[in-house]
Design a protein around this motif. Sequence first.
Motif, PDB file in Angstrom:
ATOM      1  N   SER A 181       0.870  -1.177   0.000  1.00 48.82           N
ATOM      2  CA  SER A 181       0.000   0.000   0.000  1.00 48.82           C
ATOM      3  C   SER A 181       0.910   1.231   0.000  1.00 48.82           C
ATOM      4  CB  SER A 181      -0.882   0.007   1.251  1.00 48.82           C
ATOM      5  OG  SER A 181      -0.080   0.221   2.408  1.00 48.82           O
ATOM      6  N   THR A 182       0.353   2.406  -0.249  1.00 49.56           N
ATOM      7  CA  THR A 182       1.171   3.618  -0.195  1.00 49.56           C
ATOM      8  C   THR A 182       1.750   3.816   1.202  1.00 49.56           C
ATOM      9  OG1 THR A 182      -0.831   4.929   0.131  1.00 49.56           O
ATOM     10  CG2 THR A 182       0.051   4.848  -2.089  1.00 49.56           C
ATOM     11  N   GLU A 183       0.967   3.450   2.228  1.00 44.51           N
ATOM     12  CA  GLU A 183       1.443   3.588   3.604  1.00 44.51           C
ATOM     13  C   GLU A 183       2.621   2.656   3.867  1.00 44.51           C
ATOM     14  OE1 GLU A 183      -1.757   3.013   2.783  1.00 44.51           O
ATOM     15  OE2 GLU A 183      -2.845   4.790   3.450  1.00 44.51           O
ATOM     16  N   ASP A 184       2.515   1.417   3.380  1.00 45.04           N
ATOM     17  CA  ASP A 184       3.614   0.463   3.523  1.00 45.04           C
ATOM     18  C   ASP A 184       4.864   0.995   2.825  1.00 45.04           C
ATOM     19  OD1 ASP A 184       2.188  -1.557   4.945  1.00 45.04           O
ATOM     20  OD2 ASP A 184       1.370  -2.320   3.063  1.00 45.04           O
ATOM     21  N   ALA A 185       4.694   1.445   1.588  1.00 50.55           N
ATOM     22  CA  ALA A 185       5.838   1.946   0.819  1.00 50.55           C
ATOM     23  C   ALA A 185       6.493   3.124   1.532  1.00 50.55           C
ATOM     24  CB  ALA A 185       5.388   2.350  -0.584  1.00 50.55           C
ATOM     25  N   ALA A 186       5.678   4.038   2.041  1.00 51.65           N
ATOM     26  CA  ALA A 186       6.224   5.196   2.747  1.00 51.65           C
ATOM     27  C   ALA A 186       6.953   4.782   4.020  1.00 51.65           C
ATOM     28  CB  ALA A 186       5.111   6.191   3.070  1.00 51.65           C
ATOM     29  N   SER A 187       6.402   3.809   4.753  1.00 49.65           N
ATOM     30  CA  SER A 187       7.037   3.374   5.997  1.00 49.65           C
ATOM     31  C   SER A 187       8.383   2.707   5.747  1.00 49.65           C
ATOM     32  CB  SER A 187       6.116   2.423   6.775  1.00 49.65           C
ATOM     33  OG  SER A 187       6.092   1.131   6.193  1.00 49.65           O
ATOM     34  N   LEU A 188       8.570   2.181   4.528  1.00 45.56           N
ATOM     35  CA  LEU A 188       9.828   1.532   4.170  1.00 45.56           C
ATOM     36  C   LEU A 188      10.801   2.480   3.476  1.00 45.56           C
ATOM     37  CD1 LEU A 188       8.390  -1.822   2.804  1.00 45.56           C
ATOM     38  CD2 LEU A 188       9.361  -1.384   5.067  1.00 45.56           C
ATOM     39  N   GLY A 189      10.363   3.720   3.250  1.00 48.09           N
ATOM     40  CA  GLY A 189      11.233   4.708   2.619  1.00 48.09           C
ATOM     41  C   GLY A 189      11.121   4.779   1.110  1.00 48.09           C
ATOM     42  N   PHE A 190      10.097   4.139   0.534  1.00 48.52           N
ATOM     43  CA  PHE A 190       9.915   4.162  -0.915  1.00 48.52           C
ATOM     44  C   PHE A 190       8.912   5.218  -1.366  1.00 48.52           C
ATOM     45  CE2 PHE A 190      11.394  -0.280  -0.352  1.00 48.52           C
ATOM     46  CZ  PHE A 190      12.499  -0.221  -1.176  1.00 48.52           C
ATOM     47  N   GLY A 191       8.287   5.941  -0.442  1.00 48.47           N
ATOM     48  CA  GLY A 191       7.274   6.933  -0.807  1.00 48.47           C
ATOM     49  C   GLY A 191       7.878   8.231  -1.289  1.00 48.47           C
ATOM     50  N   MET A 192       7.128   8.936  -2.128  1.00 43.47           N
ATOM     51  CA  MET A 192       7.531  10.272  -2.574  1.00 43.47           C
ATOM     52  C   MET A 192       7.251  11.257  -1.454  1.00 43.47           C
ATOM     53  SD  MET A 192       6.164  10.660  -6.496  1.00 43.47           S
ATOM     54  CE  MET A 192       5.588  12.297  -6.177  1.00 43.47           C
ATOM     55  N   TYR A 193       8.140  12.177  -1.247  1.00 50.87           N
ATOM     56  CA  TYR A 193       7.977  13.162  -0.184  1.00 50.87           C
ATOM     57  C   TYR A 193       6.696  13.959  -0.354  1.00 50.87           C
ATOM     58  CZ  TYR A 193      12.785  12.059   0.862  1.00 50.87           C
ATOM     59  OH  TYR A 193      13.937  11.391   1.194  1.00 50.87           O
ATOM     60  N   GLY A 194       5.824  13.906   0.652  1.00 51.72           N
ATOM     61  CA  GLY A 194       4.629  14.720   0.694  1.00 51.72           C
ATOM     62  C   GLY A 194       3.467  14.281  -0.177  1.00 51.72           C
ATOM     63  N   SER A 195       3.687  13.373  -1.127  1.00 47.01           N
ATOM     64  CA  SER A 195       2.611  13.044  -2.056  1.00 47.01           C
ATOM     65  C   SER A 195       1.859  11.779  -1.672  1.00 47.01           C
ATOM     66  CB  SER A 195       3.165  12.867  -3.465  1.00 47.01           C
ATOM     67  OG  SER A 195       3.857  11.638  -3.539  1.00 47.01           O
ATOM     68  N   GLY A 196       2.490  10.921  -0.878  1.00 47.89           N
ATOM     69  CA  GLY A 196       1.868   9.658  -0.527  1.00 47.89           C
ATOM     70  C   GLY A 196       2.001   8.617  -1.624  1.00 47.89           C
ATOM     71  N   ALA A 197       2.576   8.995  -2.760  1.00 52.95           N
ATOM     72  CA  ALA A 197       2.770   8.047  -3.856  1.00 52.95           C
ATOM     73  C   ALA A 197       4.180   7.483  -3.797  1.00 52.95           C
ATOM     74  CB  ALA A 197       2.526   8.733  -5.196  1.00 52.95           C
ATOM     75  N   CYS A 198       4.421   6.505  -4.598  1.00 53.78           N
ATOM     76  CA  CYS A 198       5.710   5.843  -4.688  1.00 53.78           C
ATOM     77  C   CYS A 198       6.150   5.919  -6.149  1.00 53.78           C
ATOM     78  CB  CYS A 198       5.528   4.396  -4.236  1.00 53.78           C
ATOM     79  SG  CYS A 198       7.010   3.431  -4.232  1.00 53.78           S
ATOM     80  N   ILE A 199       7.445   6.110  -6.399  1.00 55.95           N
ATOM     81  CA  ILE A 199       7.939   6.227  -7.772  1.00 55.95           C
ATOM     82  C   ILE A 199       8.304   4.855  -8.339  1.00 55.95           C
ATOM     83  CG2 ILE A 199       9.827   7.138  -9.192  1.00 55.95           C
ATOM     84  CD1 ILE A 199       7.947   9.282  -8.403  1.00 55.95           C
ATOM     85  N   CYS A 200       7.846   4.584  -9.540  1.00 56.28           N
ATOM     86  CA  CYS A 200       8.199   3.354 -10.250  1.00 56.28           C
ATOM     87  C   CYS A 200       9.616   3.493 -10.800  1.00 56.28           C
ATOM     88  CB  CYS A 200       7.218   3.115 -11.396  1.00 56.28           C
ATOM     89  SG  CYS A 200       7.681   1.730 -12.472  1.00 56.28           S
ATOM     90  N   MET A 201      10.464   2.505 -10.503  1.00 55.84           N
ATOM     91  CA  MET A 201      11.844   2.557 -10.981  1.00 55.84           C
ATOM     92  C   MET A 201      11.940   2.436 -12.502  1.00 55.84           C
ATOM     93  SD  MET A 201      13.373  -1.258 -10.287  1.00 55.84           S
ATOM     94  CE  MET A 201      14.677  -1.048 -11.463  1.00 55.84           C
ATOM     95  N   ASN A 202      10.872   1.958 -13.146  1.00 54.16           N
ATOM     96  CA  ASN A 202      10.909   1.724 -14.586  1.00 54.16           C
ATOM     97  C   ASN A 202      10.375   2.922 -15.379  1.00 54.16           C
ATOM     98  OD1 ASN A 202      11.464  -0.223 -16.741  1.00 54.16           O
ATOM     99  ND2 ASN A 202       9.258  -0.132 -17.073  1.00 54.16           N
ATOM    100  N   CYS A 203       9.144   3.339 -15.099  1.00 48.25           N
ATOM    101  CA  CYS A 203       8.544   4.433 -15.876  1.00 48.25           C
ATOM    102  C   CYS A 203       8.693   5.796 -15.203  1.00 48.25           C
ATOM    103  CB  CYS A 203       7.074   4.141 -16.160  1.00 48.25           C
ATOM    104  SG  CYS A 203       5.997   4.198 -14.711  1.00 48.25           S
ATOM    105  N   ASN A 204       9.157   5.795 -13.940  1.00 52.55           N
ATOM    106  CA  ASN A 204       9.416   7.028 -13.186  1.00 52.55           C
ATOM    107  C   ASN A 204       8.145   7.815 -12.869  1.00 52.55           C
ATOM    108  OD1 ASN A 204      11.449   8.427 -11.845  1.00 52.55           O
ATOM    109  ND2 ASN A 204      11.521  10.000 -13.435  1.00 52.55           N
TER     110      ASN A 204
END
Length: 97
Positions: A21-44
Motif C-alpha cells: 500500500s502507499t502507507e507500507d511503501a512510505a514506511s519503508l522509505g519508498f514513498g515520494m515526499y509529501g505526495s503519498g505516492a511511490c515512484i516506479c523505478m521503470n517508468c518514473n
Amino acid sequence: NWLRMAKIVDNDKGLKVISLSTEDAASLGFGMYGSGACICMNCNKGCLSGDIYYIAVLNDTMCKNCYERWIRSATRYTEDIPSEDRNFNYYKEQLGL
C-alpha cells in the motif's frame, strides 16, 4: 493506526515480490515526499495504492503495469538469490509478513 495491506505476490518465476500500500511503501522509505505516492523505478511515474510492487532482487519498486510487463520476461539467476533473500527477508520482517 492504519491497516497494513502488504502481501507476498506469487509468480511462476519464483521471484520474491511484495505488493505494498502507499502507507507500507512510505514506511519503508519508498514513498515520494509529501505526495503519498511511490515512484516506479521503470517508468518514473507515481504508483497509487495497490499498484506498488517491491521486487526484492532489484531492491526497488514498480507500478502494476511495469511489473506485469517485467515479470513476463524476468529470469531468476542463482547468483542473485542470496541478495534477493536478504532484501526480501528484511522487508518481510519490517512489514510483519
